[in-house]
Design an enzyme around this catalytic site. Sequence first.
Site: not given
Length: 547
Positions: A40-41, A84, A133, A135, A193, A285-286, A294
């Site tokens: 995540d991030d 996602r 996650k 989301h 994150h 994801d990013n 991000r």
Amino acid sequence: MITRAISAWVTVLVLCHLFLATVEAGSTSGGSNVLLIISDDGGLDGDAYAQATSCPAPNLDALAQNGLQFTNAFASVSSCSPSRSTILTGLPNHQNGMYGLHQGYHHFESFDRVRSLPLLLGDHGIRTGIIGKKHVGPEPVYPFDFAYTEENNSIMQVGRNITRIKNLVKQFFTEGHNDTRPFFLYVAFHDPHRCGHTHPEYGQFCEKFGNGEPNMGTIHDWKPVKFDPNRVKVPYFVQDTEAARRDIAARCTTVSRLDQGVALVLEELRRAGHEDNTLVIYSSDNGVPFPGGRTNVYEPGVFEPFILSSPFHPESKGQKSSSLTSLLDITPTVLDWFNLTYPDYYILKKGETAKLTGRSLLPHLKTAHPNNLRSLQSEIGLGNEDEFSKLNRADDVDAVFASHTLHEVTMYYPMRSVRTRRFKLIHNLNYGMAFPIDQDLYISPTFQDILNRTRSGAPLPWYKTLLQYYNRPEWELFDLELDRQELYNVAHKSTYSRVFKSLQARLKSWQNDTYDPWICAPHSVLQDSGAYAHNHQCMPLYDIPTH
């Protein structure tokens, strides 16, 4: 006689090769599986990438050594839920409907008719599971047989507590012990994150969560690694100040939890006896949650780690591919692994067939793929090896695309971009507005430091000024070969005019292929129904002054 004997022998070899390739590629009857791990991030952490943004990640390095590492992989959007959704559908967010964040008052969801990866796999008898996650929504579009997510658990427990994650992975395998179906398991870590806006008691990146200190709880399988702020790597897009260094050090501690968590998941895969029949995919994801990262489509916002590890392709282990790769490639790769084809259907309008613009990455693994029939023919004297080399080059795409619309519901700043090996073109559709800042970045020590130094006039050792960061032109074109930091916009330089027009045309073509509702923005209005149903038109607003 000799010629016939050789011909028969060649035929047998080719048929055997095709049979083995079909089994090894992961047909549902062969029982092969997929483990997808998403951070995540996440950033380009570990020595495998050796980037200035990286934190140590020895277990991710080990995974890279056990697989094929893609060194030019990119997200197609720089926001959590939208990204996602693209990972699980293979469709850009403007096509699948997940324009922004899913949770709370943001409330974005994919269109009801979207056929997601878990939906397609489930329809073909493949057991699906998600831990961590999710989301994305709605539930009927993204169904999983086994689900422990923020929708039915604490995201801190199923997304950051690596002991809990380990046990859930074990539970997934235990419950499926007598299930002969292949599986698709999606482990979505919430690390690294930020959490300073939701759980400040645990630190800016929840780096204290579970570290054994008073009131922090204990994650038994985590051995926290602390970092000296004075010795961390400071990337070019973050100011080199004490506040930023402390922020980076906190992130690196959280990366140590993610890294150890990945090792635990892979160990459970091994203990369950699936290490030798499972394709493992790792990415994020990013980009990292720092200025320029991000929510941006600049390099730090979309440049992702990407590792593909297959037990059937030993020659790919420890290798690197410089092929331009997109997270939109994950869905076609998984479908290819299970020998499934993408269905023929429409999402909103009949005649507008949903098509994947990504492609399977399995050919990059060299074996267990039908294209290698040509390689075998070359080895035994049939066909033309030069033609096969050309085929491999043709399979290597020369551009990736990004489509970002919103992050939080108030952050309307749509961007579209196309990136080749040398150039990146960004179209900022809402360029008249200051670039928006999300909630958790705003209160971060790094961004507050930028604000405070700007307001007081103190020196700011950053690669931009705050106003330059906020205010962006409609078009940005960067020559990445000469300008890796994307500082010099050459969109209107005469020497780049042909490149500019060519990339504009390519971007427009991709938007057309993916039914982008923003294809005419910001200076025209799309007409695609009624009299224009079969002849879509961009009707001009005449909002640009003429001289």
